[in-house]
Design an enzyme around this catalytic site. Structure first.
Site, PDB file in Angstrom:
ATOM      1  N   ASN A   8       2.406   1.574   4.258  1.00 11.88           N
ATOM      2  CA  ASN A   8       2.702   0.312   4.935  1.00 11.88           C
ATOM      3  C   ASN A   8       2.398   0.380   6.432  1.00 11.88           C
ATOM      4  O   ASN A   8       3.106  -0.179   7.245  1.00 11.88           O
ATOM      5  CB  ASN A   8       4.158  -0.099   4.681  1.00 11.88           C
ATOM      6  CG  ASN A   8       4.503  -1.509   5.128  1.00 11.88           C
ATOM      7  OD1 ASN A   8       5.581  -1.742   5.641  1.00 11.88           O
ATOM      8  ND2 ASN A   8       3.608  -2.458   4.953  1.00 11.88           N
ATOM      9  N   CYS A  42      -1.346   0.570   7.258  1.00 14.05           N
ATOM     10  CA  CYS A  42      -2.765   0.201   7.380  1.00 14.05           C
ATOM     11  C   CYS A  42      -3.076  -1.064   6.574  1.00 14.05           C
ATOM     12  O   CYS A  42      -3.118  -2.162   7.109  1.00 14.05           O
ATOM     13  CB  CYS A  42      -3.674   1.347   6.913  1.00 14.05           C
ATOM     14  SG  CYS A  42      -3.582   2.852   7.903  1.00 14.05           S
ATOM     15  N   ARG A  43      -3.295  -0.904   5.293  1.00 19.79           N
ATOM     16  CA  ARG A  43      -3.797  -2.002   4.465  1.00 19.79           C
ATOM     17  C   ARG A  43      -2.831  -3.163   4.303  1.00 19.79           C
ATOM     18  O   ARG A  43      -3.199  -4.318   4.524  1.00 19.79           O
ATOM     19  CB  ARG A  43      -4.193  -1.469   3.078  1.00 19.79           C
ATOM     20  CG  ARG A  43      -5.325  -0.475   3.144  1.00 19.79           C
ATOM     21  CD  ARG A  43      -5.567   0.178   1.814  1.00 19.79           C
ATOM     22  NE  ARG A  43      -4.500   1.143   1.521  1.00 19.79           N
ATOM     23  CZ  ARG A  43      -4.390   1.802   0.380  1.00 19.79           C
ATOM     24  NH1 ARG A  43      -5.255   1.589  -0.591  1.00 19.79           N
ATOM     25  NH2 ARG A  43      -3.419   2.669   0.198  1.00 19.79           N
ATOM     26  N   SER A  44      -1.600  -2.883   3.894  1.00 19.34           N
ATOM     27  CA  SER A  44      -0.689  -4.005   3.624  1.00 19.34           C
ATOM     28  C   SER A  44      -0.279  -4.774   4.878  1.00 19.34           C
ATOM     29  O   SER A  44      -0.230  -6.006   4.825  1.00 19.34           O
ATOM     30  CB  SER A  44       0.529  -3.548   2.810  1.00 19.34           C
ATOM     31  OG  SER A  44       1.233  -2.516   3.430  1.00 19.34           O
ATOM     32  N   ASP A  90      -8.148   3.151   1.208  1.00 20.03           N
ATOM     33  CA  ASP A  90      -7.247   3.574   2.284  1.00 20.03           C
ATOM     34  C   ASP A  90      -8.080   4.100   3.448  1.00 20.03           C
ATOM     35  O   ASP A  90      -8.789   5.091   3.311  1.00 20.03           O
ATOM     36  CB  ASP A  90      -6.319   4.667   1.771  1.00 20.03           C
ATOM     37  CG  ASP A  90      -5.203   5.005   2.745  1.00 20.03           C
ATOM     38  OD1 ASP A  90      -5.274   4.581   3.918  1.00 20.03           O
ATOM     39  OD2 ASP A  90      -4.257   5.698   2.324  1.00 20.03           O
ATOM     40  N   CYS A 104       0.875  -1.179   0.000  1.00 19.98           N
ATOM     41  CA  CYS A 104       0.000   0.000   0.000  1.00 19.98           C
ATOM     42  C   CYS A 104       0.911   1.227   0.000  1.00 19.98           C
ATOM     43  O   CYS A 104       2.103   1.115  -0.272  1.00 19.98           O
ATOM     44  CB  CYS A 104      -0.978  -0.017   1.176  1.00 19.98           C
ATOM     45  SG  CYS A 104      -0.236   0.137   2.820  1.00 19.98           S
TER      46      CYS A 104
END
Length: 153
Positions: free
Chosen positions: A11, A13-15, A125, A8
């Site tokens: 690095n 939140c999402r990933s 995001d 993301c």
């Protein structure tokens, strides 16, 4: 061994959420020895930081191990080392395409390409949103990883 990298922007939140989900779902499927996961960001805004506290809280609430992840930026070595590099959205995929050596471009995909039952292509995001955004990201991460495992890749 198949090595997957989830990417993301920052690095945090999402990933890292996708990485935590992947570790557990692979273990639940008995695939821990065949699959290895990591995460990175396309930008260095949060370099060395732990995942966002809301991401950590969401993962913990659902029984996922947050691990000891620290934000890192994707490196040239990552394009050689990983078998698949999965971007959380089109913007990050475009960034990856600009950074990726041509001989490794076939490794780049959208994370939700594996969530064939969804009509969504991007993991939004959640950084500037609320807790519901992190819950939605977790659902999408579970769908993406379950799809990947189901495809037997």
């Amino acid at each position: 061994m198949t090595n997957l990298l989830m990417v993301c922007m920052g690095n945090i939140c999402r990933s890292p959420m996708a990485q935590s989900v992947a570790h557990r779902l692979a273990a639940d499927a008995g695939l821990s020895q065949q699959l290895k996961f990591d995460s990175a960001g396309t930008h260095a805004h949060h370099l060395g930081e732990r995942p966002d506290s809301r991401a950590q809280a969401t993962l913990t609430r659902h029984g996922y191990d947050v691990g000891r992840n620290r934000s890192r930026r994707i490196t040239p070595h990552d394009f050689q080392h990983f078998d698949l590099i999965l971007a959380m959205d089109g913007s990050n995929l475009a960034d990856l395409r600009r950074l990726c050596p041509p001989e490794h471009s076939s490794k780049l995909r959208l994370f939700l390409d594996f969530a064939v039952d969804l009509n969504e292509t991007e993991v939004p995001d959640p950084y500037y949103g609320n807790a519901q955004g992190f819950e939605r990201v977790l659902e999408l991460c579970e769908a993406g990883i379950k799809g990947f495992i189901k495809q037997g890749t």
